[in-house]
Write an enzyme that holds these catalytic residues in place. Structure first.
Site, PDB file in Angstrom:
ATOM      1  N   ASP A   1     -11.243   2.691   4.425  1.00 51.28           N
ATOM      2  CA  ASP A   1     -11.476   1.244   4.384  1.00 51.28           C
ATOM      3  C   ASP A   1     -12.973   0.933   4.338  1.00 51.28           C
ATOM      4  O   ASP A   1     -13.363  -0.204   4.064  1.00 51.28           O
ATOM      5  CB  ASP A   1     -10.915   0.604   5.671  1.00 51.28           C
ATOM      6  CG  ASP A   1      -9.699  -0.266   5.408  1.00 51.28           C
ATOM      7  OD1 ASP A   1      -9.489  -0.671   4.253  1.00 51.28           O
ATOM      8  OD2 ASP A   1      -8.968  -0.541   6.380  1.00 51.28           O
TER       9      ASP A   1
ATOM     10  N   GLY B   1      -4.906 -11.283  -8.697  1.00 51.44           N
ATOM     11  CA  GLY B   1      -6.317 -11.023  -8.979  1.00 51.44           C
ATOM     12  C   GLY B   1      -6.858  -9.923  -8.084  1.00 51.44           C
ATOM     13  O   GLY B   1      -6.604  -8.738  -8.305  1.00 51.44           O
TER      14      GLY B   1
ATOM     15  N   LYS C   1       0.836  -1.208   0.000  1.00 54.54           N
ATOM     16  CA  LYS C   1       0.000   0.000   0.000  1.00 54.54           C
ATOM     17  C   LYS C   1       0.875   1.265   0.000  1.00 54.54           C
ATOM     18  O   LYS C   1       0.618   2.221  -0.736  1.00 54.54           O
ATOM     19  CB  LYS C   1      -0.934  -0.002   1.215  1.00 54.54           C
ATOM     20  CG  LYS C   1      -2.009  -1.074   1.117  1.00 54.54           C
ATOM     21  CD  LYS C   1      -2.847  -1.231   2.380  1.00 54.54           C
ATOM     22  CE  LYS C   1      -3.820  -2.387   2.204  1.00 54.54           C
ATOM     23  NZ  LYS C   1      -4.716  -2.601   3.344  1.00 54.54           N
TER      24      LYS C   1
ATOM     25  N   GLN D   1      -4.981  -1.507   9.974  1.00 55.45           N
ATOM     26  CA  GLN D   1      -4.791  -2.819   9.343  1.00 55.45           C
ATOM     27  C   GLN D   1      -5.253  -3.924  10.295  1.00 55.45           C
ATOM     28  O   GLN D   1      -4.909  -3.918  11.483  1.00 55.45           O
ATOM     29  CB  GLN D   1      -3.311  -2.999   8.966  1.00 55.45           C
ATOM     30  CG  GLN D   1      -3.028  -4.199   8.095  1.00 55.45           C
ATOM     31  CD  GLN D   1      -3.520  -4.065   6.649  1.00 55.45           C
ATOM     32  OE1 GLN D   1      -3.714  -2.958   6.143  1.00 55.45           O
ATOM     33  NE2 GLN D   1      -3.749  -5.174   5.989  1.00 55.45           N
ATOM     34  N   LEU D   2      -6.029  -4.857   9.781  1.00 51.00           N
ATOM     35  CA  LEU D   2      -6.563  -5.961  10.580  1.00 51.00           C
ATOM     36  C   LEU D   2      -5.954  -7.294  10.139  1.00 51.00           C
ATOM     37  O   LEU D   2      -5.551  -7.398   8.978  1.00 51.00           O
ATOM     38  CB  LEU D   2      -8.087  -6.005  10.442  1.00 51.00           C
ATOM     39  CG  LEU D   2      -8.823  -4.773  10.966  1.00 51.00           C
ATOM     40  CD1 LEU D   2     -10.303  -4.841  10.587  1.00 51.00           C
ATOM     41  CD2 LEU D   2      -8.654  -4.605  12.465  1.00 51.00           C
TER      42      LEU D   2
HETATM   43  N1  LUD Z   1      -7.281  -4.799   7.054  1.00 48.95           N
HETATM   44  C1  LUD Z   1      -7.071  -5.412   4.750  1.00 48.95           C
HETATM   45  N2  LUD Z   1      -6.489  -6.941   6.462  1.00 48.95           N
HETATM   46  C2  LUD Z   1      -6.188  -7.999   5.516  1.00 48.95           C
HETATM   47  N3  LUD Z   1      -1.916  -9.539  -2.616  1.00 48.95           N
HETATM   48  C3  LUD Z   1      -5.741  -6.193   2.895  1.00 48.95           C
HETATM   49  C4  LUD Z   1      -4.625  -7.614   1.199  1.00 48.95           C
HETATM   50  C5  LUD Z   1      -3.091  -6.811  -0.499  1.00 48.95           C
HETATM   51  N4  LUD Z   1      -8.174  -2.752   7.610  1.00 48.95           N
HETATM   52  C6  LUD Z   1      -7.817  -3.647   6.695  1.00 48.95           C
HETATM   53  O1  LUD Z   1      -5.240  -5.107   2.621  1.00 48.95           O
HETATM   54  O2  LUD Z   1      -7.926  -3.929   3.177  1.00 48.95           O
HETATM   55  C7  LUD Z   1      -7.673  -4.194   4.364  1.00 48.95           C
HETATM   56  N5  LUD Z   1      -8.028  -3.331   5.370  1.00 48.95           N
HETATM   57  N6  LUD Z   1      -6.647  -6.364   3.854  1.00 48.95           N
HETATM   58  N7  LUD Z   1      -5.464  -7.403   2.306  1.00 48.95           N
HETATM   59  C8  LUD Z   1      -6.124  -8.463   3.035  1.00 48.95           C
HETATM   60  C9  LUD Z   1      -6.841  -7.778   4.169  1.00 48.95           C
HETATM   61  C10 LUD Z   1      -6.928  -5.714   6.102  1.00 48.95           C
HETATM   62  C11 LUD Z   1      -4.486  -8.883   0.679  1.00 48.95           C
HETATM   63  C12 LUD Z   1      -3.663  -9.118  -0.421  1.00 48.95           C
HETATM   64  C13 LUD Z   1      -2.960  -8.078  -1.009  1.00 48.95           C
HETATM   65  C14 LUD Z   1      -3.912  -6.575   0.586  1.00 48.95           C
HETATM   66  C15 LUD Z   1      -2.059  -8.299  -2.178  1.00 48.95           C
HETATM   67  O3  LUD Z   1      -1.478  -7.364  -2.702  1.00 48.95           O
HETATM   68  C16 LUD Z   1      -1.064  -9.927  -3.702  1.00 48.95           C
HETATM   69  C17 LUD Z   1      -1.877 -10.710  -4.712  1.00 48.95           C
HETATM   70  O4  LUD Z   1      -2.940 -11.260  -4.356  1.00 48.95           O
HETATM   71  O5  LUD Z   1      -1.425 -10.779  -5.868  1.00 48.95           O
HETATM   72  C18 LUD Z   1       0.101 -10.750  -3.166  1.00 48.95           C
HETATM   73  C19 LUD Z   1      -0.339 -11.968  -2.378  1.00 48.95           C
HETATM   74  C20 LUD Z   1       0.834 -12.773  -1.793  1.00 48.95           C
HETATM   75  O6  LUD Z   1       0.828 -12.982  -0.567  1.00 48.95           O
HETATM   76  O7  LUD Z   1       1.703 -13.164  -2.551  1.00 48.95           O
END
Ligand code: LUD
Ligand code: NAP
Length: 336
Positions: free
Chosen positions: A159, A308, A76, A134-135
């Protein structure tokens, strides 16, 4: 213009060629998120010129030090940060938007009061337009995460997890709230297929506050007929088989089997599950909640994992932050 689907539209819907089935068209979250981030970069540049160097600003609050949270937060921050010098840029193909993003990390020993205090100080800081916590919270203390999410000012809740924003979304006030990033990213990926949501039967697996419940609301107010399934749903394969549009956020590695999927369906896989893989140096690999190899034999369109929904979550956070900054500018103009 970049195409985010791996084959031309029209060839995507499943069809039989002799006895061999066509495989699904892949919807690339990497490509779709790049398009969003390119558009946002232009919008931020315009704001900067029009409002004397103004920049949208985001704070990411973390409690503790979970490996997965560290990874998501660094993605992010990289997506947001202003590119100072292209030559010195070490972020590969990460396109940076020009949002001023700050990471605030509290130790896992922080108390609930300390977390709330941090949130209040960001709420009061007029130079910050977006705040996320972040959760999950990584803490040795008992902290009520519902209380924490609801402490974020609704105007800065990019969020979309506070009950004010969630309530507005559930009532269909889509233009007057922040839509949670993952469901918003899923909807954008569905749009990229060219398949219209209105009138379709959508099935969502999961009812969490961050994925399933807001996804249900978003599909409903985009005029789908929506069924939401959860751990007590007795006939999951049957429900899945009815879906023209299927969004899965269950956190169960490869649970949805290809044989359950309706032919030609749009399949959006939110799952991020790490499974052991001895062929990898890391000893693990990431898979979704959908068994990709079998589902892509039946779906019309499918999202991969990785590449994705994950990248779209990040792009939509940037989108909400820019939107929040625009609303902030509008409010300050109307106050003279
Ligand atoms: N908390 C989120 N907790 C977890 N994957 C994310 C996420 C980027 N407050 C709050 O950001 O929105 C949120 N707000 N979350 N998540 C999960 C969740 C939170 C998950 C995956 C990715 C953010 C990401 O960039 C890549 C992909 O799918 O290609 C890499 C995945 C990997 O581990 O290789
Ligand atoms: P969560 O809070 O654990 O919720 C999971 C939901 O799935 C719950 O509603 C649960 O039902 C339901 N469920 C669990 N097992 C099930 C089963 N066997 N059959 C049917 N439903 C079942 O998880 P989450 O935060 O929503 O995340 C879900 C997945 O998405 C995880 O893999 C997570 O890592 C991933 N995720 C990805 C992103 C991204 O950007 N790609 C963002 C957020 C989350 P009950 O309510 O009955 O318990």
């Amino acid at each position: 213009m970049l195409s985010v689907v791996a084959r031309p539209l029209g060839l995507g819907a499943s069809c039989c060629r002799g006895s061999r089935r066509a495989i699904a068209t892949v919807i690339s979250g990497n490509k779709a998120s790049k398009l969003v981030r390119e558009r946002l970069k232009e919008e931020v540049e315009k704001m900067k010129v029009q409002f004397c160097g103004f920049r949208p600003s985001l704070v990411v609050l973390q409690v503790g030090d979970r490996d997965d949270s560290n990874l998501y937060i660094s993605t992010k921050l990289k997506a947001a940060a202003e590119e100072i010098n292209r030559v010195l840029c070490c972020f590969g193909d990460v396109l940076q938007i020009g949002i001023d993003a700050k990471h605030v990390r509290l130790p896992n020993s922080a108390t609930q009061d300390e977390v709330l205090h941090s949130i209040m100080s960001v709420n009061e800081n007029q130079t910050v337009h977006g705040l996320i916590v972040q959760l999950p919270l990584d803490t040795v203390n008992h902290i009520n995460s519902e209380l924490v999410t609801n402490a974020v000012s609704p105007e800065k809740d990019v969020d979309g997890l506070s009950c004010i924003n969630a309530g507005k979304l559930s009532r269909g006030d889509l233009n007057d709230c922040f839509i949670p990033c993952t469901p918003n990213g899923c909807l954008e990926l569905i749009r990229q297929t060219g398949v219209s949501v209105a009138g379709k039967h959508a099935v969502v697996i999961g009812r969490s506050k961050i994925v399933g419940a807001p996804m249900h609301d978003l599909l409903l107010w985009n005029h789908a007929t929506v069924t939401t399934c959860h751990s007590k749903t007795p006939d999951l394969p049957e429900q899945v088989g009815r879906a023209d549009i299927l969004v899965v956020g269950a956190g169960r590695a490869e649970m949805v089997r290809g044989g359950w999927v309706k032919e030609g369906a749009v399949v959006i896989d939110c799952g991020i599950n790490y499974v052991p893989d001895e062929t990898r140096a890391s000893g693990k690999r990431v898979v979704g909640d959908v068994h990709y190899a079998s589902a892509n034999q039946r779906a019309g369109f499918i999202t991969p994992v990785p590449g994705g929904v994950g990248p779209m979550t990040v792009a939509m956070l940037m989108e909400n932050t820019v939107q929040s900054a625009q609303r902030f500018l509008l409010r300050s103009q109307s106050h003279g």
